[in-house]
Design a protein around this motif. Structure first.
Motif, PDB file in Angstrom:
ATOM      1  N   VAL A   1       5.910   2.431  26.742  1.00  0.00           N
ATOM      2  CA  VAL A   1       5.186   3.519  26.093  1.00  0.00           C
ATOM      3  C   VAL A   1       3.689   3.238  26.045  1.00  0.00           C
ATOM      4  O   VAL A   1       2.870   4.112  26.356  1.00  0.00           O
ATOM      5  CB  VAL A   1       5.744   3.783  24.680  1.00  0.00           C
ATOM      6  CG1 VAL A   1       4.856   4.758  23.919  1.00  0.00           C
ATOM      7  CG2 VAL A   1       7.164   4.335  24.772  1.00  0.00           C
ATOM      8  N   SER A   2       3.305   2.028  25.669  1.00  0.00           N
ATOM      9  CA  SER A   2       1.874   1.709  25.620  1.00  0.00           C
ATOM     10  C   SER A   2       1.270   1.777  27.022  1.00  0.00           C
ATOM     11  O   SER A   2       0.146   2.262  27.211  1.00  0.00           O
ATOM     12  CB  SER A   2       1.641   0.340  24.985  1.00  0.00           C
ATOM     13  OG  SER A   2       2.319  -0.679  25.685  1.00  0.00           O
ATOM     14  N   GLY A   3       2.015   1.313  28.031  1.00  0.00           N
ATOM     15  CA  GLY A   3       1.522   1.393  29.401  1.00  0.00           C
ATOM     16  C   GLY A   3       1.403   2.820  29.896  1.00  0.00           C
ATOM     17  O   GLY A   3       0.450   3.187  30.591  1.00  0.00           O
ATOM     18  N   MET A   4       2.379   3.661  29.541  1.00  0.00           N
ATOM     19  CA  MET A   4       2.357   5.053  29.960  1.00  0.00           C
ATOM     20  C   MET A   4       1.163   5.788  29.365  1.00  0.00           C
ATOM     21  O   MET A   4       0.457   6.540  30.045  1.00  0.00           O
ATOM     22  CB  MET A   4       3.655   5.748  29.546  1.00  0.00           C
ATOM     23  CG  MET A   4       3.783   7.176  30.025  1.00  0.00           C
ATOM     24  SD  MET A   4       5.222   7.990  29.303  1.00  0.00           S
ATOM     25  CE  MET A   4       6.521   6.850  29.759  1.00  0.00           C
ATOM     26  N   ILE A   5       0.916   5.570  28.077  1.00  0.00           N
ATOM     27  CA  ILE A   5      -0.216   6.225  27.424  1.00  0.00           C
ATOM     28  C   ILE A   5      -1.522   5.754  28.057  1.00  0.00           C
ATOM     29  O   ILE A   5      -2.442   6.554  28.298  1.00  0.00           O
ATOM     30  CB  ILE A   5      -0.193   5.951  25.908  1.00  0.00           C
ATOM     31  CG1 ILE A   5       0.989   6.680  25.266  1.00  0.00           C
ATOM     32  CG2 ILE A   5      -1.509   6.375  25.254  1.00  0.00           C
ATOM     33  CD1 ILE A   5       1.210   6.337  23.819  1.00  0.00           C
ATOM     34  N   ASN A   6      -1.618   4.471  28.333  1.00  0.00           N
ATOM     35  CA  ASN A   6      -2.812   3.945  28.986  1.00  0.00           C
ATOM     36  C   ASN A   6      -3.026   4.602  30.342  1.00  0.00           C
ATOM     37  O   ASN A   6      -4.142   4.984  30.704  1.00  0.00           O
ATOM     38  CB  ASN A   6      -2.682   2.424  29.134  1.00  0.00           C
ATOM     39  CG  ASN A   6      -3.939   1.783  29.666  1.00  0.00           C
ATOM     40  OD1 ASN A   6      -5.037   2.073  29.206  1.00  0.00           O
ATOM     41  ND2 ASN A   6      -3.790   0.903  30.629  1.00  0.00           N
ATOM     42  N   GLN A   7      -1.944   4.758  31.096  1.00  0.00           N
ATOM     43  CA  GLN A   7      -2.041   5.367  32.427  1.00  0.00           C
ATOM     44  C   GLN A   7      -2.466   6.826  32.340  1.00  0.00           C
ATOM     45  O   GLN A   7      -3.308   7.295  33.109  1.00  0.00           O
ATOM     46  CB  GLN A   7      -0.693   5.269  33.137  1.00  0.00           C
ATOM     47  CG  GLN A   7      -0.685   5.832  34.546  1.00  0.00           C
ATOM     48  CD  GLN A   7      -1.465   4.982  35.536  1.00  0.00           C
ATOM     49  OE1 GLN A   7      -1.466   3.768  35.421  1.00  0.00           O
ATOM     50  NE2 GLN A   7      -2.132   5.609  36.482  1.00  0.00           N
ATOM     51  N   LEU A   8      -1.910   7.563  31.406  1.00  0.00           N
ATOM     52  CA  LEU A   8      -2.168   9.002  31.313  1.00  0.00           C
ATOM     53  C   LEU A   8      -3.474   9.335  30.612  1.00  0.00           C
ATOM     54  O   LEU A   8      -3.939  10.477  30.683  1.00  0.00           O
ATOM     55  CB  LEU A   8      -1.011   9.692  30.577  1.00  0.00           C
ATOM     56  CG  LEU A   8       0.348   9.685  31.285  1.00  0.00           C
ATOM     57  CD1 LEU A   8       1.402  10.349  30.420  1.00  0.00           C
ATOM     58  CD2 LEU A   8       0.261  10.381  32.644  1.00  0.00           C
TER      59      LEU A   8
ATOM     60  N   THR B   1      11.840  10.888  29.504  1.00  0.00           N
ATOM     61  CA  THR B   1      11.705  11.808  28.375  1.00  0.00           C
ATOM     62  C   THR B   1      10.351  11.634  27.696  1.00  0.00           C
ATOM     63  O   THR B   1       9.672  12.614  27.357  1.00  0.00           O
ATOM     64  CB  THR B   1      12.823  11.584  27.349  1.00  0.00           C
ATOM     65  OG1 THR B   1      14.090  11.806  27.964  1.00  0.00           O
ATOM     66  CG2 THR B   1      12.680  12.538  26.164  1.00  0.00           C
ATOM     67  N   GLU B   2       9.957  10.394  27.474  1.00  0.00           N
ATOM     68  CA  GLU B   2       8.659  10.139  26.831  1.00  0.00           C
ATOM     69  C   GLU B   2       7.520  10.707  27.666  1.00  0.00           C
ATOM     70  O   GLU B   2       6.575  11.298  27.118  1.00  0.00           O
ATOM     71  CB  GLU B   2       8.488   8.631  26.629  1.00  0.00           C
ATOM     72  CG  GLU B   2       9.412   8.066  25.563  1.00  0.00           C
ATOM     73  CD  GLU B   2       9.768   6.606  25.774  1.00  0.00           C
ATOM     74  OE1 GLU B   2      10.460   6.046  24.910  1.00  0.00           O
ATOM     75  OE2 GLU B   2       9.371   6.031  26.811  1.00  0.00           O
ATOM     76  N   TYR B   3       7.615  10.546  28.974  1.00  0.00           N
ATOM     77  CA  TYR B   3       6.579  11.086  29.866  1.00  0.00           C
ATOM     78  C   TYR B   3       6.490  12.612  29.738  1.00  0.00           C
ATOM     79  O   TYR B   3       5.405  13.177  29.533  1.00  0.00           O
ATOM     80  CB  TYR B   3       6.903  10.688  31.306  1.00  0.00           C
ATOM     81  CG  TYR B   3       5.954  11.242  32.344  1.00  0.00           C
ATOM     82  CD1 TYR B   3       4.770  10.585  32.651  1.00  0.00           C
ATOM     83  CD2 TYR B   3       6.253  12.428  33.020  1.00  0.00           C
ATOM     84  CE1 TYR B   3       3.899  11.088  33.609  1.00  0.00           C
ATOM     85  CE2 TYR B   3       5.392  12.940  33.973  1.00  0.00           C
ATOM     86  CZ  TYR B   3       4.216  12.262  34.265  1.00  0.00           C
ATOM     87  OH  TYR B   3       3.356  12.778  35.200  1.00  0.00           O
ATOM     88  N   ASP B   4       7.618  13.275  29.851  1.00  0.00           N
ATOM     89  CA  ASP B   4       7.618  14.738  29.763  1.00  0.00           C
ATOM     90  C   ASP B   4       7.223  15.217  28.377  1.00  0.00           C
ATOM     91  O   ASP B   4       6.524  16.234  28.229  1.00  0.00           O
ATOM     92  CB  ASP B   4       8.994  15.286  30.129  1.00  0.00           C
ATOM     93  CG  ASP B   4       9.284  15.203  31.620  1.00  0.00           C
ATOM     94  OD1 ASP B   4       8.343  15.020  32.406  1.00  0.00           O
ATOM     95  OD2 ASP B   4      10.477  15.302  31.999  1.00  0.00           O
ATOM     96  N   ALA B   5       7.668  14.518  27.350  1.00  0.00           N
ATOM     97  CA  ALA B   5       7.362  14.921  25.981  1.00  0.00           C
ATOM     98  C   ALA B   5       5.874  14.833  25.692  1.00  0.00           C
ATOM     99  O   ALA B   5       5.284  15.743  25.082  1.00  0.00           O
ATOM    100  CB  ALA B   5       8.143  14.049  24.997  1.00  0.00           C
TER     101      ALA B   5
END
Length: 426
Positions: free
Chosen positions: A88-95, A291-295
C-alpha cells in the motif's frame, strides 16, 4: 572589477554549483546506513484494550525535504498492517509522485498490527461457526472496543506525532473489511473513505450484513466514499449470476458480498459515493492489491491535475497556467475540506523551467506565488534570488539571498552572497 560578461558567468557558475547542492538534498539516494527505509515502528499503550499496540508508519519522503517547509498529508489507516504495509505504501508512492503522477495524494500510512485479530475485527460475539455448526475456538465480538481504540487513542496519537491532515481513509481485508463496514455504520464521521476488501459478510449468519444494509438505507452519508472488492471464491462451474441460486455453505461468502454490494448500489438517496467490482481472476488472498489500486483511483478522481501537459509545456502561457493551478487546488481544497496550497516544489519547478527558457517575467510570477503562499520558508526567497541572478541583476539577487537567510537558516544562500560580494570587490 570584473567585466560584466565575466562577472555574470562567475555568478552563473556559483548558482549552478549551489543549486546542485540543493537538489542533492531533495533526493538522497540512501540513508547513512546504506539502507532504504519506507517506514518506522511505533507503539502506544491502549487503556481501552488493556494492551500495547504496534503500528508501522510510512511518512512521504517529501516531508523530510526541509527546502519547502512543513507539510501535512491525508492519512490512511490499514488493518492487518504487516501483510499490506509494503504494497500500500509503495502503491501510493507510485501513484502520487513517480513519473510525474498526481493520481492520488501523497499520504501517511498507519498500518495496525494484530494481537487478537478475530476479537478486534469482528463486530459481534459468535459462539457457533456459521460453516460447520461447531463451537468457535477463537474470541470474537471486540470490534466496538477496537474502533474506540482507533478513534480515542490511535488517531490522537498519530495526529500529535506525525504530519497528518484531517482527511482519513480506512482499509481492511476479510475480517478487516468487516471492521471497515462496522466503522462506516457506527462511526461514519471517523473516516472520509472506506475500503472493504472481500469482507467476511457471512459473519454471524449474515446478521451484521443485514444490520449494515438497514442502517445504510436509513442514514445519510454525503461526503463519504465506500469501495468493495469481491474475489472469486466460487467453483469453476459457477458464475456470479448462477451462484446466487446456490444454497450451500461453500458459497455463502461470495453470495453475501454480492448481495450486499448490489443492495448498496441500489441506494441512490443516502449520499454515499459507492462503487464495487467483482475480480474474477483473483482469489480471496490475491484480491487486496488490485482492489486497493482501483479503490484509490475511484476515491480521488478530483485530485489529478487535468491539464498536466500545460505544466510541462515550455510555451504555456504563465497567466493561463496560474489560473488552471488556482482552479485545480480550489477544487482539491473543497474535496479535502481544508485549504490545500499548490506544492512549493511544483511551483518552484515551473519557475526554474521558465527561467532556463529566459522567460524571466513568467519565472518571477511563479516564484512570487511561492513567496505569497509560503512566506516563512527560506528557499522561496533564495529561488527568487536565483532568477534575478540569471537576469544579471546581482543587487536584487543579493537582496533576496539575504532575505532568505533572515527568514531561516539554509546551506545555499550564504555561498551565493559571498560569491556576489567577492565578484563586486574585484
Amino acid at each position: 572589477m570584473l567585466s560584466s560578461f565575466r562577472f555574470f558567468h562567475v555568478l552563473l557558475f556559483a548558482i549552478a554549483s549551489f543549486s546542485c547542492q540543493k537538489q542533492e538534498k531533495i533526493n538522497p539516494v540512501a540513508s547513512a546506513s546504506n539502507s532504504i527505509e519506507i517506514g518506522l515502528i511505533d507503539s502506544l499503550y491502549s487503556e481501552i484494550l488493556g494492551e500495547s499496540r504496534t503500528v508501522w508508519v510510512h511518512v512521504p519522503n517529501s516531508a523530510k525535504n526541509t527546502l519547502f517547509g512543513d507539510r501535512t498529508y491525508p492519512v490512511l489507516y490499514l488493518l492487518d498492517g504487516s501483510a499490506h504495509f509494503h504494497s500500500v505504501s509503495g502503491m501510493i508512492n507510485q501513484l502520487s509522485t513517480k513519473n510525474g503522477n498526481m493520481i492520488v495524494p501523497e499520504m501517511v500510512v498507519v498500518a495496525i498490527l494484530n494481537t487478537n485479530r478475530s476479537k478486534d475485527l469482528t463486530p459481534t460475539r459468535v459462539e457457533i461457526d456459521t460453516f460447520t455448526g461447531d463451537s468457535i475456538a477463537y474470541e470474537s465480538g471486540g470490534g466496538g472496543a477496537f474502533l474506540d481504540f482507533i478513534e480515542k487513542e490511535l488517531i490522537p496519537h498519530v495526529e500529535k506525532k506525525y504530519p497528518v491532515a484531517p482527511y482519513r481513509t480506512f482499509v481492511g481485508h476479510s475480517f478487516g473489511g468487516l471492521s471497515v463496514l462496522n466503522a462506516l455504520i457506527s462511526k461514519p464521521d471517523l473516516f472520509n473513505n472506506y475500503i472493504a476488501i472481500d469482507p467476511s459478510l457471512w459473519w454471524d449468519n449474515q446478521a451484521f450484513m443485514k444490520t449494515a444494509d438497514s442502517i445504510l438505507t436509513t442514514n445519510t452519508y454525503t461526503g463519504k466514499s465506500l469501495y468493495i472488492g469481491v474475489a472469486n471464491t466460487m467453483s469453476d462451474k459457477q458464475t456470479i449470476e448462477t451462484v446466487m441460486d446456490d444454497t450451500t455453505r461453500s458459497t455463502l461468502h461470495i453470495r453475501s458480498n454480492l448481495e450486499f454490494a448490489n443492495s448498496i448500489e441500489s441506494k441512490k438517496e443516502n449520499g454515499l459515493e459507492f462503487n464495487w467490482k467483482y475480480y474474477g481472476n483473483d482469489t480471496h488472498g490475491s484480491v487486496p492489491l488490485i482492489t486497493e489500486y482501483d479503490a484509490l483511483r475511484f476515491m480521488f478522481p478530483w485530485y489529478a491535475f487535468k491539464n498536466i501537459n500545460q505544466i510541462y509545456d515550455p510555451n504555456s502561457d504563465a497567466i493561463d497556467l496560474l489560473n488552471s493551478i488556482a482552479t485545480h487546488f480550489g477544487l482539491v481544497s473543497d474535496q479535502f475540506g481544508y485549504a490545500v496550497l499548490p506544492p512549493a516544489g511544483l511551483i518552484n519547478d515551473i519557475g526554474y523551467t521558465k527561467m532556463r527558457l529566459k522567460k524571466f517575467e513568467d519565472a518571477h510570477t511563479f516564484f512570487d506565488l511561492n513567496i505569497k503562499n509560503y512566506p516563512d520558508v527560506s528557499n522561496v526567497y533564495d529561488s527568487k534570488g536565483d532568477c534575478f541572478l540569471a537576469e544579471g541583476d546581482s543587487l536584487k539577487a543579493l537582496e533576496y539571498f539575504t532575505k532568505a537567510l533572515e527568514v531561516g537558516p539554509n546551506e545555499y544562500s550564504q555561498p551565493k552572497i559571498d560569491a556576489i560580494k567577492g565578484a563586486m570587490a574585484k
